[in-house]
Motif scaffolding. Structure first.
Motif, PDB file in Angstrom:
ATOM      1  N   VAL A  54      63.146  46.144  81.555  1.00 27.13           N
ATOM      2  CA  VAL A  54      63.812  47.080  80.641  1.00 27.13           C
ATOM      3  C   VAL A  54      64.867  46.471  79.710  1.00 27.13           C
ATOM      4  N   PRO A  55      65.842  45.700  80.226  1.00 27.04           N
ATOM      5  CA  PRO A  55      66.864  45.207  79.281  1.00 27.04           C
ATOM      6  C   PRO A  55      66.271  44.421  78.111  1.00 27.04           C
ATOM      7  N   ASP A  56      65.252  43.594  78.385  1.00 27.88           N
ATOM      8  CA  ASP A  56      64.646  42.815  77.292  1.00 27.88           C
ATOM      9  C   ASP A  56      63.876  43.704  76.318  1.00 27.88           C
ATOM     10  N   LEU A  57      63.116  44.662  76.864  1.00 32.70           N
ATOM     11  CA  LEU A  57      62.365  45.568  75.974  1.00 32.70           C
ATOM     12  C   LEU A  57      63.333  46.352  75.093  1.00 32.70           C
ATOM     13  N   MET A  58      64.422  46.827  75.692  1.00 30.32           N
ATOM     14  CA  MET A  58      65.402  47.608  74.921  1.00 30.32           C
ATOM     15  C   MET A  58      66.064  46.735  73.853  1.00 30.32           C
ATOM     16  N   TYR A  59      66.330  45.489  74.210  1.00 30.82           N
ATOM     17  CA  TYR A  59      66.947  44.576  73.248  1.00 30.82           C
ATOM     18  C   TYR A  59      66.025  44.338  72.049  1.00 30.82           C
ATOM     19  N   MET A  60      64.721  44.151  72.357  1.00 32.27           N
ATOM     20  CA  MET A  60      63.757  43.858  71.287  1.00 32.27           C
ATOM     21  C   MET A  60      63.596  45.016  70.306  1.00 32.27           C
ATOM     22  N   TYR A  61      63.679  46.227  70.833  1.00 35.35           N
ATOM     23  CA  TYR A  61      63.391  47.400  69.992  1.00 35.35           C
ATOM     24  C   TYR A  61      64.618  48.294  69.826  1.00 35.35           C
ATOM     25  N   GLN A  62      65.823  47.695  69.936  1.00 34.66           N
ATOM     26  CA  GLN A  62      67.048  48.516  69.947  1.00 34.66           C
ATOM     27  C   GLN A  62      67.247  49.333  68.669  1.00 34.66           C
ATOM     28  N   LYS A  63      66.682  48.851  67.557  1.00 31.74           N
ATOM     29  CA  LYS A  63      66.868  49.568  66.288  1.00 31.74           C
ATOM     30  C   LYS A  63      66.251  50.969  66.342  1.00 31.74           C
ATOM     31  N   LEU A  64      65.291  51.169  67.236  1.00 32.41           N
ATOM     32  CA  LEU A  64      64.599  52.460  67.309  1.00 32.41           C
ATOM     33  C   LEU A  64      65.301  53.459  68.233  1.00 32.41           C
ATOM     34  N   VAL A  65      66.379  52.996  68.881  1.00 29.46           N
ATOM     35  CA  VAL A  65      67.044  53.862  69.869  1.00 29.46           C
ATOM     36  C   VAL A  65      68.232  54.568  69.226  1.00 29.46           C
ATOM     37  N   LYS A  66      68.280  55.893  69.340  1.00 27.23           N
ATOM     38  CA  LYS A  66      69.416  56.652  68.788  1.00 27.23           C
ATOM     39  C   LYS A  66      70.599  56.531  69.750  1.00 27.23           C
ATOM     40  N   PRO A  67      71.821  56.344  69.199  1.00 27.96           N
ATOM     41  CA  PRO A  67      72.970  56.097  70.088  1.00 27.96           C
ATOM     42  C   PRO A  67      73.241  57.235  71.078  1.00 27.96           C
ATOM     43  N   GLU A  68      72.844  58.460  70.738  1.00 25.16           N
ATOM     44  CA  GLU A  68      73.139  59.581  71.646  1.00 25.16           C
ATOM     45  C   GLU A  68      72.120  59.725  72.778  1.00 25.16           C
ATOM     46  N   TRP A  69      71.036  58.952  72.737  1.00 27.68           N
ATOM     47  CA  TRP A  69      70.002  59.098  73.766  1.00 27.68           C
ATOM     48  C   TRP A  69      70.463  58.596  75.124  1.00 27.68           C
ATOM     49  N   LYS A  70      70.033  59.354  76.178  1.00 28.60           N
ATOM     50  CA  LYS A  70      70.191  58.878  77.551  1.00 28.60           C
ATOM     51  C   LYS A  70      68.774  58.715  78.123  1.00 28.60           C
ATOM     52  N   THR A  71      68.680  58.545  79.428  1.00 30.19           N
ATOM     53  CA  THR A  71      67.372  58.216  80.037  1.00 30.19           C
ATOM     54  C   THR A  71      66.261  59.202  79.651  1.00 30.19           C
ATOM     55  N   LEU A  72      66.529  60.514  79.827  1.00 29.33           N
ATOM     56  CA  LEU A  72      65.447  61.492  79.596  1.00 29.33           C
ATOM     57  C   LEU A  72      65.050  61.541  78.122  1.00 29.33           C
ATOM     58  N   ASP A  73      66.017  61.358  77.234  1.00 30.66           N
ATOM     59  CA  ASP A  73      65.696  61.360  75.790  1.00 30.66           C
ATOM     60  C   ASP A  73      64.851  60.136  75.455  1.00 30.66           C
ATOM     61  N   MET A  74      65.221  58.993  76.037  1.00 36.43           N
ATOM     62  CA  MET A  74      64.448  57.769  75.785  1.00 36.43           C
ATOM     63  C   MET A  74      62.999  57.967  76.223  1.00 36.43           C
ATOM     64  N   LEU A  75      62.817  58.548  77.424  1.00 33.73           N
ATOM     65  CA  LEU A  75      61.456  58.778  77.934  1.00 33.73           C
ATOM     66  C   LEU A  75      60.694  59.721  77.005  1.00 33.73           C
ATOM     67  N   GLU A  76      61.383  60.767  76.555  1.00 33.58           N
ATOM     68  CA  GLU A  76      60.741  61.768  75.700  1.00 33.58           C
ATOM     69  C   GLU A  76      60.296  61.145  74.375  1.00 33.58           C
ATOM     70  N   HIS A  77      61.021  60.132  73.917  1.00 35.22           N
ATOM     71  CA  HIS A  77      60.740  59.580  72.591  1.00 35.22           C
ATOM     72  C   HIS A  77      59.991  58.244  72.596  1.00 35.22           C
ATOM     73  N   THR A  78      59.722  57.685  73.778  1.00 37.48           N
ATOM     74  CA  THR A  78      59.068  56.356  73.821  1.00 37.48           C
ATOM     75  C   THR A  78      57.743  56.349  73.077  1.00 37.48           C
ATOM     76  N   GLU A  79      56.940  57.374  73.306  1.00 43.40           N
ATOM     77  CA  GLU A  79      55.599  57.396  72.723  1.00 43.40           C
ATOM     78  C   GLU A  79      55.645  57.278  71.189  1.00 43.40           C
ATOM     79  N   LEU A  80      56.564  58.018  70.569  1.00 43.07           N
ATOM     80  CA  LEU A  80      56.597  58.042  69.104  1.00 43.07           C
ATOM     81  C   LEU A  80      57.578  57.040  68.483  1.00 43.07           C
ATOM     82  N   THR A  81      58.265  56.279  69.330  1.00 45.57           N
ATOM     83  CA  THR A  81      59.144  55.237  68.780  1.00 45.57           C
ATOM     84  C   THR A  81      58.628  53.869  69.231  1.00 45.57           C
TER      85      THR A  81
END
Ligand code: HEM
Length: 179
Positions: free
Chosen positions: A74-101
């Motif tokens: 996880v830490p490496d995957l998140m680092y590679m694609y961090q630009k796609l992560v919204k700062p307000e997201w937590k675990t459940l939001d990340m899961l909900e948005h993985t498919e489309l991000t």
């Protein structure tokens, strides 16, 4: 499978065990002349062979090894694609948005990339289901990634991850709840 996943598998084995364990696993898998890099897409059979031999060597079931490796990724995957992560997201939001991000971006990068389909149903602010669909049957890796994301977002003590089907099927349902 994406070369990044295989280079991280190498680093995982080297850090959890040691370099000679990795060399042994590569030999047992008939891969002694292969050097993994981030840019190449490798046969899925390489992953199955390496994890299968690791399970034999350690006595830890392959499903459990997939989970542990998923957490580690996880830490490496998140680092590679961090630009796609919204700062307000937590675990459940990340899961909900993985498919489309994240997974959408991975598919766009290379025609041969094929991350699993994650069909996520958000039941409420603190609960969702993930329906994982992939011929690779790596639901254990998915469970580990969810746990790794909970740690990443500092919610590990509040997030329950409950697979409600066998983890080695082509379709795996994972129930995720925040307490
Ligand atoms: C958080 C950001 C994420 C990133 C950047 C990411 C990225 C990737 C990449 C690059 C691959 C390799 C694809 C290929 O070789 O064709 C992959 C595969 C995979 N991903 Fe993700 N992923 C993320 C989140 C997730 C989540 C949340 C889950 C599960 C809930 C998940 C489950 C998997 C699984 C199980 C695979 C292995 C391939 C398969 O089973 O078909 N990923 N992901």
């Amino acid at each position: 499978m994406h070369g990044t996943i295989l280079t991280l598998l190498k680093r995982y084995v080297q850090s959890q065990y040691d370099h000679s364990t990795w060399v042994k696993l590569m030999e047992l898998s008939g891969l002694e002349n292969v050097e993994f890099d981030h840019k190449t897409v490798y046969p899925d059979a390489h992953v199955y062979a390496l994890v299968g031999h690791a399970a034999e060597m350690t006595g830890i079931p392959a499903g459990e090894l997939h989970e542990k490796f998923g957490e580690y990724l996880v830490p490496d995957l998140m680092y590679m694609y961090q630009k796609l992560v919204k700062p307000e997201w937590k675990t459940l939001d990340m899961l909900e948005h993985t498919e489309l991000t994240m997974h959408k971006q991975v598919r766009a990068e290379h025609a041969e990339n094929a991350p699993p389909v994650l069909d996520v149903t958000r039941i409420g602010p603190n609960e969702l289901y993930i329906d994982y669909v992939s011929p690779r049957r790596m639901g254990g890796l998915a469970v580990g990634i969810v746990r790794g994301l909970a740690t990443y977002f500092d919610e590990a003590d509040r997030i329950d991850v409950l697979p409600t089907t066998a983890e080695d099927g082509q379709r795996v349902r994972i129930h995720v709840r925040r307490r």
